[in-house]
Design a protein around this motif. Structure first.
Motif, PDB file in Angstrom:
ATOM      1  N   THR A 274       0.835  -1.202   0.000  1.00 19.77           N
ATOM      2  CA  THR A 274       0.000   0.000   0.000  1.00 19.77           C
ATOM      3  C   THR A 274       0.872   1.255   0.000  1.00 19.77           C
ATOM      4  N   GLU A 275       1.944   1.246   0.811  1.00 18.45           N
ATOM      5  CA  GLU A 275       2.851   2.393   0.852  1.00 18.45           C
ATOM      6  C   GLU A 275       3.526   2.629  -0.493  1.00 18.45           C
ATOM      7  N   SER A 276       3.680   1.564  -1.264  1.00 16.17           N
ATOM      8  CA  SER A 276       4.309   1.672  -2.590  1.00 16.17           C
ATOM      9  C   SER A 276       3.297   1.997  -3.673  1.00 16.17           C
ATOM     10  N   GLY A 277       2.042   2.193  -3.282  1.00 21.47           N
ATOM     11  CA  GLY A 277       1.018   2.550  -4.248  1.00 21.47           C
ATOM     12  C   GLY A 277       0.528   1.387  -5.082  1.00 21.47           C
ATOM     13  N   THR A 278       0.576   0.178  -4.540  1.00 24.20           N
ATOM     14  CA  THR A 278       0.128  -0.990  -5.285  1.00 24.20           C
ATOM     15  C   THR A 278      -0.581  -1.951  -4.340  1.00 24.20           C
ATOM     16  N   SER A 279      -0.891  -3.147  -4.825  1.00 24.48           N
ATOM     17  CA  SER A 279      -1.593  -4.137  -4.005  1.00 24.48           C
ATOM     18  C   SER A 279      -1.163  -5.528  -4.443  1.00 24.48           C
ATOM     19  N   TRP A 280      -1.479  -6.530  -3.615  1.00 20.55           N
ATOM     20  CA  TRP A 280      -1.150  -7.899  -3.973  1.00 20.55           C
ATOM     21  C   TRP A 280      -1.836  -8.300  -5.283  1.00 20.55           C
ATOM     22  N   ARG A 281      -3.091  -7.943  -5.426  1.00 18.92           N
ATOM     23  CA  ARG A 281      -3.823  -8.323  -6.636  1.00 18.92           C
ATOM     24  C   ARG A 281      -3.183  -7.710  -7.880  1.00 18.92           C
ATOM     25  N   ALA A 282      -2.802  -6.428  -7.783  1.00 24.49           N
ATOM     26  CA  ALA A 282      -2.187  -5.762  -8.937  1.00 24.49           C
ATOM     27  C   ALA A 282      -0.827  -6.371  -9.253  1.00 24.49           C
ATOM     28  N   GLU A 283      -0.054  -6.698  -8.238  1.00 28.19           N
ATOM     29  CA  GLU A 283       1.275  -7.265  -8.459  1.00 28.19           C
ATOM     30  C   GLU A 283       1.192  -8.679  -9.027  1.00 28.19           C
ATOM     31  N   LEU A 284       0.239  -9.470  -8.550  1.00 27.49           N
ATOM     32  CA  LEU A 284       0.072 -10.817  -9.090  1.00 27.49           C
ATOM     33  C   LEU A 284      -0.364 -10.756 -10.555  1.00 27.49           C
ATOM     34  N   ASP A 285      -1.262  -9.832 -10.857  1.00 32.13           N
ATOM     35  CA  ASP A 285      -1.705  -9.666 -12.244  1.00 32.13           C
ATOM     36  C   ASP A 285      -0.531  -9.262 -13.135  1.00 32.13           C
ATOM     37  N   ALA A 286       0.330  -8.352 -12.640  1.00 28.06           N
ATOM     38  CA  ALA A 286       1.489  -7.913 -13.412  1.00 28.06           C
ATOM     39  C   ALA A 286       2.474  -9.056 -13.628  1.00 28.06           C
ATOM     40  N   ALA A 287       2.639  -9.896 -12.609  1.00 31.42           N
ATOM     41  CA  ALA A 287       3.549 -11.040 -12.739  1.00 31.42           C
ATOM     42  C   ALA A 287       3.009 -12.043 -13.749  1.00 31.42           C
ATOM     43  N   ARG A 288       1.714 -12.276 -13.716  1.00 27.28           N
ATOM     44  CA  ARG A 288       1.109 -13.184 -14.699  1.00 27.28           C
ATOM     45  C   ARG A 288       1.300 -12.646 -16.112  1.00 27.28           C
ATOM     46  N   ARG A 289       1.158 -11.343 -16.265  1.00 29.67           N
ATOM     47  CA  ARG A 289       1.344 -10.760 -17.594  1.00 29.67           C
ATOM     48  C   ARG A 289       2.791 -10.918 -18.060  1.00 29.67           C
ATOM     49  N   ARG A 290       3.748 -10.673 -17.160  1.00 27.04           N
ATOM     50  CA  ARG A 290       5.162 -10.817 -17.533  1.00 27.04           C
ATOM     51  C   ARG A 290       5.449 -12.226 -18.040  1.00 27.04           C
ATOM     52  N   GLN A 291       4.943 -13.202 -17.314  1.00 33.24           N
ATOM     53  CA  GLN A 291       5.222 -14.586 -17.705  1.00 33.24           C
ATOM     54  C   GLN A 291       4.463 -14.972 -18.965  1.00 33.24           C
ATOM     55  N   ALA A 292       3.253 -14.458 -19.118  1.00 31.92           N
ATOM     56  CA  ALA A 292       2.482 -14.750 -20.333  1.00 31.92           C
ATOM     57  C   ALA A 292       3.182 -14.186 -21.558  1.00 31.92           C
ATOM     58  N   GLU A 293       3.732 -12.986 -21.439  1.00 35.30           N
ATOM     59  CA  GLU A 293       4.424 -12.366 -22.571  1.00 35.30           C
ATOM     60  C   GLU A 293       5.712 -13.108 -22.901  1.00 35.30           C
ATOM     61  N   ARG A 294       6.408 -13.592 -21.872  1.00 35.00           N
ATOM     62  CA  ARG A 294       7.632 -14.353 -22.127  1.00 35.00           C
ATOM     63  C   ARG A 294       7.335 -15.694 -22.794  1.00 35.00           C
ATOM     64  N   ALA A 295       6.160 -16.264 -22.484  1.00 37.93           N
ATOM     65  CA  ALA A 295       5.811 -17.576 -23.028  1.00 37.93           C
ATOM     66  C   ALA A 295       5.067 -17.501 -24.354  1.00 37.93           C
ATOM     67  N   ALA A 296       4.802 -16.296 -24.837  1.00 33.29           N
ATOM     68  CA  ALA A 296       4.027 -16.123 -26.074  1.00 33.29           C
ATOM     69  C   ALA A 296       4.647 -16.903 -27.224  1.00 33.29           C
ATOM     70  N   GLY A 297       3.818 -17.707 -27.874  1.00 27.51           N
ATOM     71  CA  GLY A 297       4.249 -18.455 -29.044  1.00 27.51           C
ATOM     72  C   GLY A 297       4.992 -19.740 -28.736  1.00 27.51           C
ATOM     73  N   THR A 298       5.274 -20.000 -27.452  1.00 25.95           N
ATOM     74  CA  THR A 298       6.016 -21.221 -27.102  1.00 25.95           C
ATOM     75  C   THR A 298       5.220 -22.185 -26.233  1.00 25.95           C
ATOM     76  N   THR A 299       4.118 -21.702 -25.670  1.00 27.59           N
ATOM     77  CA  THR A 299       3.330 -22.531 -24.749  1.00 27.59           C
ATOM     78  C   THR A 299       1.856 -22.421 -25.098  1.00 27.59           C
ATOM     79  N   GLY A 300       1.172 -23.557 -25.092  1.00 27.70           N
ATOM     80  CA  GLY A 300      -0.252 -23.572 -25.392  1.00 27.70           C
ATOM     81  C   GLY A 300      -1.062 -22.852 -24.324  1.00 27.70           C
ATOM     82  N   THR A 301      -2.247 -22.362 -24.726  1.00 26.77           N
ATOM     83  CA  THR A 301      -3.075 -21.585 -23.808  1.00 26.77           C
ATOM     84  C   THR A 301      -3.501 -22.399 -22.593  1.00 26.77           C
ATOM     85  N   THR A 302      -3.864 -23.639 -22.797  1.00 20.56           N
ATOM     86  CA  THR A 302      -4.305 -24.474 -21.673  1.00 20.56           C
ATOM     87  C   THR A 302      -3.185 -24.678 -20.666  1.00 20.56           C
TER      88      THR A 302
END
Length: 340
Positions: free
Chosen positions: A278-306
Motif C-alpha cells: 500500500t505504501e508503494s502505491g500498489t496491491s497484492w492483486r495488482a502485483e500478481l496480475d502484473a507477474a502473470r502478464r510478464r510470464q504470459a508475454e515471455r511464453a508467447a508463441g512457445t506454450t499452449g493456452t491451456t
C-alpha cells in the motif's frame, strides 16, 4: 520500507558482504547475527549480482570485527580471500596480459564492485608506479576496515597471479596506526614499507614488476571479458520492490504464488507485506496480475493456452484469454491518453 539515507546513493556489490559473512561463519561467528546487528535486511543477502547501500557494507565490517574479536580482522579476511571471490572484477585482472594491464582494468571497472570508491593511477615513471584508493562517502571504523581490506585485496591479486610473489614497495594508509603496530605490519606487508596518517591511501609498485606477464592468461578470454564489461552497466541497486517482484515470479513458476507464501519468503507477516505494498502505491492483486502478464508475454508463441493458464493459476483458458484482452485494452487506453 527501509528508510533511505544520504549514503544510499553509494553502493557496494552484495558479494562483499556475503564474503565477509561466509568467512565469519567459517571462523565460528554467527553470520545471521552479524547481518541483523548491521541492520541488513535478510532479503538483500538472497540477491545475486546486485548493489546494496554502503552503510550496510560498513555495518557488516564493524559487526564482523566485534563478533570475531580478533586483532586485525582485515588480515584474517584477506587470508580467506581467493581470486574470483569478486567475480568479473577479479577475472578481468587474472586474464590480463600483464600485471599493469590488470591494474588498468581495475581502475576502469571498479564500479562493478563499488560506486563508493575510486582507484586512480596517480604517478608513473620508469622506476615506480603509484595508485591511489579513496572512498567517496562514509566514516568510522567500518570505513577504516573497508579501506584496509580493499588495499590488501588489490595488492594480493598481484601476488596471486605471479609465481614470484610481486609486492608493492610502499603502502600508505590515511588512518592512524593501530595500537598493535608491529603485528599489523608483519601480517599486512612483511616485505613492504607501510606508513600511516598519510594524506591519501596509496600503494606503489616497481614499474618493471607491472610489466611482468600473467602466467596462464588467455588473451581471447580477456577480450571477451572486456567486451562484456564494456556493455555491462554497474549492477542495479537492490530495492524491496524488486526483490518482492522477483519472489512473486519465482512463486508463480513454482505454482505457489499466494500472499502468505511470498510474505514467508520475505520474512514478514501478511499484514506487513500488505502495508508495504500500500505504501508503494500498489496491491497484492495488482502485483500478481502484473507477474502473470510478464510470464504470459515471455511464453508467447512457445506454450499452449491451456498449459499456460494452468501454470499462471487461472481456472481455465477462458480466464487467461479474458486477462489478455484486459491487458491489451489497458495498453490501448493508456496510449490514447498519451496521444490526447
Amino acid at each position: 520500507m527501509d528508510q533511505p539515507c544520504d549514503s544510499d546513493a553509494y553502493r557496494d556489490s552484495v558479494a562483499v558482504s556475503k564474503f565477509l559473512l561466509a568467512s565469519a561463519d567459517a571462523d565460528g561467528a554467527d553470520p545471521y547475527a552479524i547481518a541483523r546487528e548491521a541492520g541488513v535486511p535478510g532479503w538483500l543477502l538472497d540477491a545475486d549480482d546486485t548493489m546494496i547501500p554502503t552503510r550496510f557494507t560498513l555495518g557488516v565490517w564493524e559487526q564482523t570485527e566485534r563478533a570475531l574479536g580478533v586483532p586485525h580482522v582485515t588480515l584474517a579476511m584477506a587470508e580467506r580471500y581467493r581470486l574470483g571471490d569478486l567475480g568479473l572484477f577479479d577475472y578481468l585482472f587474472a586474464q590480463s596480459r600483464t600485471i599493469g594491464e590488470g591494474f588498468d582494468t581495475s581502475v576502469r571497472y571498479l564500479h562493478s564492485v563499488t560506486t563508493n570508491a575510486r582507484l586512480l593511477k596517480v604517478a608513473e615513471d620508469d622506476r615506480e608506479t603509484t595508485f591511489a584508493f579513496e572512498h567517496v562517502h562514509g566514516e568510522g571504523r567500518g570505513l577504516e576496515l573497508s579501506e584496509q581490506f580493499s588495499t590488501l585485496v588489490l595488492c594480493t591479486r598481484a601476488r596471486t597471479v605471479t609465481t614470484d610473489a610481486v609486492r608493492p614497495v610502499r603502502v600508505g594508509l590515511q588512518q592512524a596506526a593501530p595500537r598493535d603496530h608491529r603485528s599489523f605490519l608483519e601480517g599486512y606487508a612483511p616485505h613492504e614499507s607501510v606508513d600511516f596518517g598519510m594524506p591519501r591511501t596509496t600503494f606503489t609498485f616497481r614499474t618493471a614488476d607491472l610489466a611482468r606477464p600473467v602466467p596462464g592468461a588467455d588473451p581471447g578470454l580477456a577480450a571477451v571479458l572486456r567486451r562484456y564489461a564494456e556493455t555491462l552497466p554497474p549492477p542495479p541497486p537492490a530495492t524491496w520492490e524488486g526483490r518482492f517482484r522477483h519472489l512473486v515470479d519465482e512463486c508463480l513458476t513454482d505454482g505457489s504464488a499466494a500472499l502468505d507464501t511470498v510474505a514467508r519468503r520475505l520474512a514478514v507477516s501478511r499484514r506487513t507485506l500488505q502495508r508495504r505494498l500500500t505504501e508503494s502505491g500498489t496491491s497484492w492483486r495488482a502485483e500478481l496480475d502484473a507477474a502473470r502478464r510478464r510470464q504470459a508475454e515471455r511464453a508467447a508463441g512457445t506454450t499452449g493456452t491451456t498449459e499456460l493458464a494452468g501454470r499462471l493459476g487461472y481456472a481455465d483458458p477462458r480466464s487467461l484469454r479474458r486477462a489478455m484482452r484486459r491487458w491489451q485494452e489497458g495498453d490501448e487506453e493508456a496510449e490514447e491518453q498519451r496521444s490526447a
